[in-house]
Scaffold this active site. Structure first.
Site, mmCIF file in Angstrom:
data_model
loop_
_atom_site.group_PDB
_atom_site.id
_atom_site.type_symbol
_atom_site.label_atom_id
_atom_site.label_comp_id
_atom_site.label_asym_id
_atom_site.label_seq_id
_atom_site.Cartn_x
_atom_site.Cartn_y
_atom_site.Cartn_z
ATOM 1 N N ASP A 256 33.618 0.085 21.389
ATOM 2 C CA ASP A 256 33.540 1.350 22.104
ATOM 3 C C ASP A 256 34.628 2.292 21.618
ATOM 4 O O ASP A 256 35.770 2.208 22.051
ATOM 5 C CB ASP A 256 33.725 1.023 23.600
ATOM 6 C CG ASP A 256 33.546 2.231 24.479
ATOM 7 O OD1 ASP A 256 32.694 3.074 24.169
ATOM 8 O OD2 ASP A 256 34.275 2.329 25.486
ATOM 9 N N GLY A 304 26.879 9.331 18.609
ATOM 10 C CA GLY A 304 27.193 10.374 19.569
ATOM 11 C C GLY A 304 28.645 10.793 19.445
ATOM 12 O O GLY A 304 29.535 10.061 19.849
ATOM 13 N N ILE A 305 28.860 11.947 18.832
ATOM 14 C CA ILE A 305 30.220 12.484 18.774
ATOM 15 C C ILE A 305 30.201 13.788 19.576
ATOM 16 O O ILE A 305 29.857 14.855 19.066
ATOM 17 C CB ILE A 305 30.682 12.755 17.315
ATOM 18 C CG1 ILE A 305 30.495 11.510 16.423
ATOM 19 C CG2 ILE A 305 32.127 13.239 17.298
ATOM 20 C CD1 ILE A 305 31.493 10.391 16.584
ATOM 21 N N SER A 309 27.635 14.773 28.744
ATOM 22 C CA SER A 309 27.743 15.815 29.759
ATOM 23 C C SER A 309 29.183 16.055 30.210
ATOM 24 O O SER A 309 29.537 17.162 30.588
ATOM 25 C CB SER A 309 26.897 15.423 30.969
ATOM 26 O OG SER A 309 27.327 14.172 31.462
ATOM 27 N N CYS A 311 31.815 15.295 28.240
ATOM 28 C CA CYS A 311 32.669 15.268 27.049
ATOM 29 C C CYS A 311 33.225 16.642 26.748
ATOM 30 O O CYS A 311 32.497 17.631 26.821
ATOM 31 C CB CYS A 311 31.878 14.874 25.801
ATOM 32 S SG CYS A 311 31.040 13.343 25.938
ATOM 33 N N SER A 368 25.313 10.341 32.768
ATOM 34 C CA SER A 368 25.150 11.212 33.943
ATOM 35 C C SER A 368 23.826 10.943 34.646
ATOM 36 O O SER A 368 23.741 11.053 35.863
ATOM 37 C CB SER A 368 25.241 12.685 33.546
ATOM 38 O OG SER A 368 24.098 13.081 32.847
ATOM 39 N N GLY A 393 34.414 11.405 32.635
ATOM 40 C CA GLY A 393 34.459 10.976 31.234
ATOM 41 C C GLY A 393 35.471 9.863 31.070
ATOM 42 O O GLY A 393 36.485 9.829 31.773
ATOM 43 N N GLY A 395 37.269 9.681 28.670
ATOM 44 C CA GLY A 395 38.419 10.341 28.049
ATOM 45 C C GLY A 395 39.055 11.348 28.986
ATOM 46 O O GLY A 395 39.860 12.172 28.555
ATOM 47 N N ARG A 407 39.651 4.109 23.538
ATOM 48 C CA ARG A 407 38.404 4.658 23.005
ATOM 49 C C ARG A 407 38.680 5.896 22.145
ATOM 50 O O ARG A 407 37.971 6.214 21.201
ATOM 51 C CB ARG A 407 37.493 5.029 24.170
ATOM 52 C CG ARG A 407 36.160 5.559 23.757
ATOM 53 C CD ARG A 407 35.238 5.713 24.960
ATOM 54 N NE ARG A 407 33.868 5.650 24.542
ATOM 55 C CZ ARG A 407 33.145 6.706 24.206
ATOM 56 N NH1 ARG A 407 33.672 7.913 24.240
ATOM 57 N NH2 ARG A 407 31.914 6.561 23.805
ATOM 58 N N HIS A 477 11.265 25.856 30.011
ATOM 59 C CA HIS A 477 11.699 25.565 31.388
ATOM 60 C C HIS A 477 10.803 26.302 32.378
ATOM 61 O O HIS A 477 10.096 27.240 32.020
ATOM 62 C CB HIS A 477 13.158 26.001 31.564
ATOM 63 C CG HIS A 477 14.102 25.021 30.939
ATOM 64 N ND1 HIS A 477 14.629 23.961 31.633
ATOM 65 C CD2 HIS A 477 14.573 24.925 29.681
ATOM 66 C CE1 HIS A 477 15.399 23.254 30.828
ATOM 67 N NE2 HIS A 477 15.378 23.817 29.624
HETATM 68 P P1 XMP Z 1 25.900 11.613 29.236
HETATM 69 O O1 XMP Z 1 25.524 12.949 28.650
HETATM 70 O O2 XMP Z 1 24.751 10.716 29.364
HETATM 71 O O3 XMP Z 1 26.886 10.968 28.173
HETATM 72 O O4 XMP Z 1 26.639 11.791 30.522
HETATM 73 C C1 XMP Z 1 27.437 9.686 28.308
HETATM 74 C C2 XMP Z 1 28.217 9.330 27.061
HETATM 75 O O5 XMP Z 1 29.324 10.217 26.873
HETATM 76 C C3 XMP Z 1 30.351 9.548 26.141
HETATM 77 N N1 XMP Z 1 31.593 9.744 26.862
HETATM 78 C C4 XMP Z 1 32.521 10.638 26.524
HETATM 79 N N2 XMP Z 1 32.621 11.441 25.460
HETATM 80 N N3 XMP Z 1 34.656 12.295 26.312
HETATM 81 C C5 XMP Z 1 33.711 12.267 25.339
HETATM 82 O O6 XMP Z 1 33.820 13.007 24.366
HETATM 83 C C6 XMP Z 1 34.626 11.499 27.412
HETATM 84 O O7 XMP Z 1 35.498 11.546 28.260
HETATM 85 C C7 XMP Z 1 33.500 10.612 27.505
HETATM 86 N N4 XMP Z 1 33.171 9.673 28.409
HETATM 87 C C8 XMP Z 1 31.981 9.159 27.980
HETATM 88 C C9 XMP Z 1 29.961 8.099 26.054
HETATM 89 O O8 XMP Z 1 29.478 7.866 24.744
HETATM 90 C C10 XMP Z 1 28.876 7.967 27.107
HETATM 91 O O9 XMP Z 1 27.986 6.919 26.845
#
Ligand code: XMP
Length: 494
Positions: A256, A304-305, A309, A311, A368, A393, A395, A407, A477
């Site tokens: 991770d 996924g970089i 939602s 991030c 999310s 998040g 992070g 991470r 939409h």
């Molecule tokens: P969704 O859009 O489904 O995304 O809410 C979940 C994914 O976001 C990542 N993730 C983060 N990425 N900062 C980031 O840049 C964060 O604090 C963070 N927390 C989670 C992770 O890959 C997760 O599965």
């Protein structure tokens, strides 16, 4: 990519697309959405019945949600903001849920010399309707149930259990199958069957309740021993955590990391892969070059970089890759090698999820979407009359303080001033995970129907994108209306 040495050459930049930039081109079809099959692979050796994973986040996936994900045919990935002992306990919870044979350590047993009253009190305290009676060697002497000790049976409360128990016990061998156990119980009209070894020593118990519960979950994904599957996130340098998860029989270990194209991360991930039996998914990456660097050893690649939602990686670091392009680049490298790709983050609607599969993903990971469900950790809070659950998040400052910094390759315990790459937020309360998954998977199957694909591999081959203008996005939409009744799968806010 810059094509000459000048700085202005850097301005000849390639375009990268995300979910709202594209739509699936509808095609001739005989596929009814309900019949579209969603079986896929999350890693080389682990398949899923629905192509869905829950994010390894401390406001999303702990044992409760992982159990339900696995029962519904997807995979929950336990987060890593807990110590290793807690993690092992969580993995065991997932593995034990729906287990056919309740293991000896958790079976309530009764000593033959207890009085009927004592046995009754014990069973009531433990919440069981019956229990095997065993001697000190663990040999099964009989079985006692509430029916044996009902007052009208003229058993005195002070009589010993050995006089009240049923001593003609039906037992099963250790390799009993769910069908065989069910047949035994049906034939003998009993609710529980002690499982014994060759010497008639108790090793576990099968109950009718357990069998019926398993039957409810036809689509559950199980390991070779019939236990639910479980995913686990480990930090890129956490070999000990990976080994502990592997010993606890985790099925897939997810390295991770926010930037798995870091060469130190790759070295460590390679070592972890060599040390464990479980499949190892490596991520996150977002480019072709990153995929090339890990495809030779990874059992799966997660993409996924910065699309998530919560991030803020892209705005904080100025770096990232729009998700449709990122998935397509990685899949170009991974698919020919038979390495599954997981699209992680940014999925708001079922349409986004199926677009990710069209771009080349084998499965999608969402945070999310699931954080507001009953099974996610945390309680429901009410703000301005609306119900929410916390979602943050990994992070974010709060999650980093709880141990999530590695991470982001920032894990200096002496550094109190975090540079976060995520936010702490709330997400609408949604009810059960099962109903969210029903909407998500149903919408994805609709997408397969529009493209005329009956399976995920066929869909990946057959689907084509069209590019959408901003006018096209607005048209997609609900528009020019005031929504009067909330749909279960659409909210303009998201
Ligand atoms: P969704 O859009 O489904 O995304 O809410 C979940 C994914 O976001 C990542 N993730 C983060 N990425 N900062 C980031 O840049 C964060 O604090 C963070 N927390 C989670 C992770 O890959 C997760 O599965």
């Amino acid at each position: 990519m810059a094509t000459d040495e000048s700085f202005s050459g850097k301005l000849r930049v390639p375009e990268a697309l995300t979910f709202d930039d594209v739509l699936l081109r509808p095609k001739e079809s005989r596929v009814e959405p309900d019949e579209a099959e969603t079986v896929t692979n999350v890693s080389k050796n682990v398949s899923l019945n629905i192509p869905i994973l829950s994010a390894a986040m401390d406001t999303v996936t702990e044992a409760e949600l992982a159990i339900e994900m696995s029962r519904q045919g997807g995979l929950g990935v336990l987060h890593r903001n807990m110590n290793v002992d807690q993690l092992v306990e969580e993995i065991e919870q997932v593995k034990r849920a729906d287990e056919l044979i309740i293991p000896l350590e958790t079976v309530v047993t009764v000593d033959p010399d207890l009085t009927v009253r004592e046995a009754d009190e014990l069973m009531e305290r433990e919440g069981v309707g019956g229990a095997p009676v065993i001697n000190t060697r663990g040999e099964v002497l009989g079985i006692i149930s509430s029916t044996d000790i009902r007052p009208h049976l003229e058993v005195a409360e002070d009589d010993p259990v050995r006089e009240a128990m049923t001593d003609q016990v039906i037992t099963a061998p250790e390799d009993v199958s769910p069908r065989k156990a069910f047949e035994l119980m049906y034939e003998h009209k009993i609710e529980r069957v002690p499982v014994v070894d060759d010497e008639n020593l108790l090793v576990g118990l099968v109950t009718m309740g357990g069998i019926l519960q398993r039957r409810e979950y036809d689509d559950a994904i199980r390991d070779e021993e019939g236990r639910l599957r479980c995913g686990v996130a480990v930090g890129p340098f956490e070999t000990d955590r990976a080994l502990a998860a592997d010993d606890a029989d985790a099925d897939v270990i997810f390295i991770d990391c926010a930037h798995a194209h870091n060469l130190n991360v790759i070295d460590s991930a390679r070592e972890i892969k060599a040390a464990v039996d479980a499949d190892v998914v490596v991520g996150n990456v977002g480019t072709r070059e990153a995929a090339e660097a890990i495809v030779d050893f990874a059992d799966g690649i997660k993409v996924g970089i910065g699309p998530g939602s919560i991030c803020t990686t892209r705005v904080v670091s100025g770096s990232g890759m729009p998700q449709i392009t990122a998935v397509a680049e990685v899949a170009d490298v991974a698919a020919p090698e038979g390495v599954p790709v997981i699209a992680d983050g940014g999925i708001r609607y079922s349409g986004d999820a199926i677009k990710a599969i069209a771009a080349g993903a084998d499965a999608v990971m969402l945070g999310s979407y699931f954080a507001g469900t009953d099974e996610a950790p945390g309680r429901v809070i009410t703000m301005n009359g609306k119900r929410y659950k916390q979602y943050r998040g990994m992070g974010s400052v709060g999650a980093m303080k709880s141990g999530g910094g590695e991470r982001y390759l920032k894990d200096d315990p002496d550094d109190e001033e975090y540079v976060p790459e995520g936010v702490e937020a709330a997400t609408p309360y949604k009810g059960s995970l099962a109903s969210e998954l029903h909407q998500l998977v149903g919408g994805m199957q609709s997408g397969m129907g529009y493209v005329g694909a009956g399976t995920i591999p066929e869909f990946k081959q057959r689907s084509e994108f069209v590019r959408v203008s901003s006018a096209g996005q607005a048209e997609s939409h609900a528009h020019d209306v005031v929504i009067t009744d909330e749909a279960p799968n659409y909210s303009p806010d998201s």
